[in-house]
Design a protein around this motif. Structure first.
Motif, mmCIF file in Angstrom:
data_model
loop_
_atom_site.group_PDB
_atom_site.id
_atom_site.type_symbol
_atom_site.label_atom_id
_atom_site.label_comp_id
_atom_site.label_asym_id
_atom_site.label_seq_id
_atom_site.Cartn_x
_atom_site.Cartn_y
_atom_site.Cartn_z
ATOM 1 N N VAL A 34 0.837 -1.204 0.000
ATOM 2 C CA VAL A 34 0.000 0.000 0.000
ATOM 3 C C VAL A 34 0.874 1.257 0.000
ATOM 4 O O VAL A 34 0.652 2.182 -0.793
ATOM 5 C CB VAL A 34 -0.960 -0.002 1.219
ATOM 6 N N GLU A 35 1.862 1.290 0.874
ATOM 7 C CA GLU A 35 2.722 2.473 0.988
ATOM 8 C C GLU A 35 3.568 2.690 -0.261
ATOM 9 O O GLU A 35 3.808 3.829 -0.674
ATOM 10 C CB GLU A 35 3.625 2.369 2.224
ATOM 11 N N SER A 36 4.049 1.615 -0.874
ATOM 12 C CA SER A 36 4.922 1.761 -2.048
ATOM 13 C C SER A 36 4.172 2.393 -3.228
ATOM 14 O O SER A 36 4.769 3.100 -4.031
ATOM 15 C CB SER A 36 5.542 0.426 -2.455
ATOM 16 N N LYS A 37 2.868 2.150 -3.318
ATOM 17 C CA LYS A 37 2.081 2.765 -4.396
ATOM 18 C C LYS A 37 1.942 4.274 -4.216
ATOM 19 O O LYS A 37 1.700 4.998 -5.171
ATOM 20 C CB LYS A 37 0.712 2.105 -4.494
ATOM 21 N N LYS A 38 2.119 4.751 -2.970
ATOM 22 C CA LYS A 38 2.088 6.192 -2.709
ATOM 23 C C LYS A 38 3.367 6.867 -3.205
ATOM 24 O O LYS A 38 3.402 8.077 -3.368
ATOM 25 C CB LYS A 38 1.908 6.466 -1.219
ATOM 26 N N LEU A 39 4.402 6.076 -3.423
ATOM 27 C CA LEU A 39 5.663 6.604 -3.954
ATOM 28 C C LEU A 39 5.568 6.651 -5.473
ATOM 29 O O LEU A 39 6.056 5.769 -6.170
ATOM 30 C CB LEU A 39 6.841 5.712 -3.546
ATOM 31 N N ASP A 40 4.926 7.684 -5.984
ATOM 32 C CA ASP A 40 4.820 7.812 -7.438
ATOM 33 C C ASP A 40 6.193 8.131 -8.021
ATOM 34 O O ASP A 40 7.181 8.272 -7.300
ATOM 35 C CB ASP A 40 3.767 8.860 -7.814
ATOM 36 N N TRP A 41 6.265 8.260 -9.343
ATOM 37 C CA TRP A 41 7.563 8.468 -10.001
ATOM 38 C C TRP A 41 8.231 9.761 -9.555
ATOM 39 O O TRP A 41 9.440 9.787 -9.344
ATOM 40 C CB TRP A 41 7.411 8.424 -11.521
#
Length: 175
Positions: free
Chosen positions: A14-21
């Protein structure tokens, strides 16, 4: 730091998807700047020796902070063999870390591919991207492409052939 270590964020689906490009690029830029500062502007210069996702902390705005100095992380080959500490050891580790940030996980086989290639074709480029994120827009794609190319130079076996963190930080700051 509010968000904890980069390692924990990348390993949490979940958290990694918040790290956009853009956030990932900014984290890479932040680490590059910190290492450049430590190598060039500190007296005496500081070689971190443990640049890894566990030692990059993120604040509430996903700004990177380098922590935990003096232990061993993604160790450059020459440091493992000779125990000679030099800034180029951090450059190697930075290359591994940048790859992990872009891919979303640490993958040994990509290190070898990058270290042995001078160009990345479009098919290979997508292999280096985190599959959990949408394909990057043109402007971000250009920066990611540059970062992947720089990573390949950071990972070369000969330390003198690697770029300096000052060079990397300066180039990234203009993008």
């Amino acid at each position: 730091m509010e968000r904890g270590s980069l390692s924990n964020v990348l390993s949490n689906e979940v958290e990694s998807k918040k790290l956009d490009w853009l956030k990932r690029v900014n984290i890479i830029k932040g680490v590059a700047y910190a290492l450049s500062y430590m190598h060039l502007d500190c007296s005496p210069p500081i070689v971190h020796r443990d640049i890894s996702s566990s030692n990059v902390l993120l604040d509430s705005e996903y700004e990177a902070r380098v922590s935990d100095f003096g232990t061993y992380g993604y160790v450059a080959p020459e440091l493992a063999y000779t125990m000679k500490v030099m800034p180029m050891c951090d450059v190697y580790s930075f290359g591994v870390l940048a790859l992990e940030i872009i891919k979303g996980k640490h993958l040994e086989e990509y290190i070898t591919v990058l270290a042995n290639s001078s160009t990345i074709d479009p098919v290979q480029f997508s292999d280096f991207l985190d599959e959990c994120l949408p394909y990057p827009e043109d402007e971000v794609k250009e920066v990611l492409d540059f970062i992947i190319k720089v990573e390949s130079f950071c990972l070369v076996e000969a330390p003198k052939s690697r770029p300096t963190m000052q060079f990397i930080s300066h180039k990234l700051s203009t993008m």
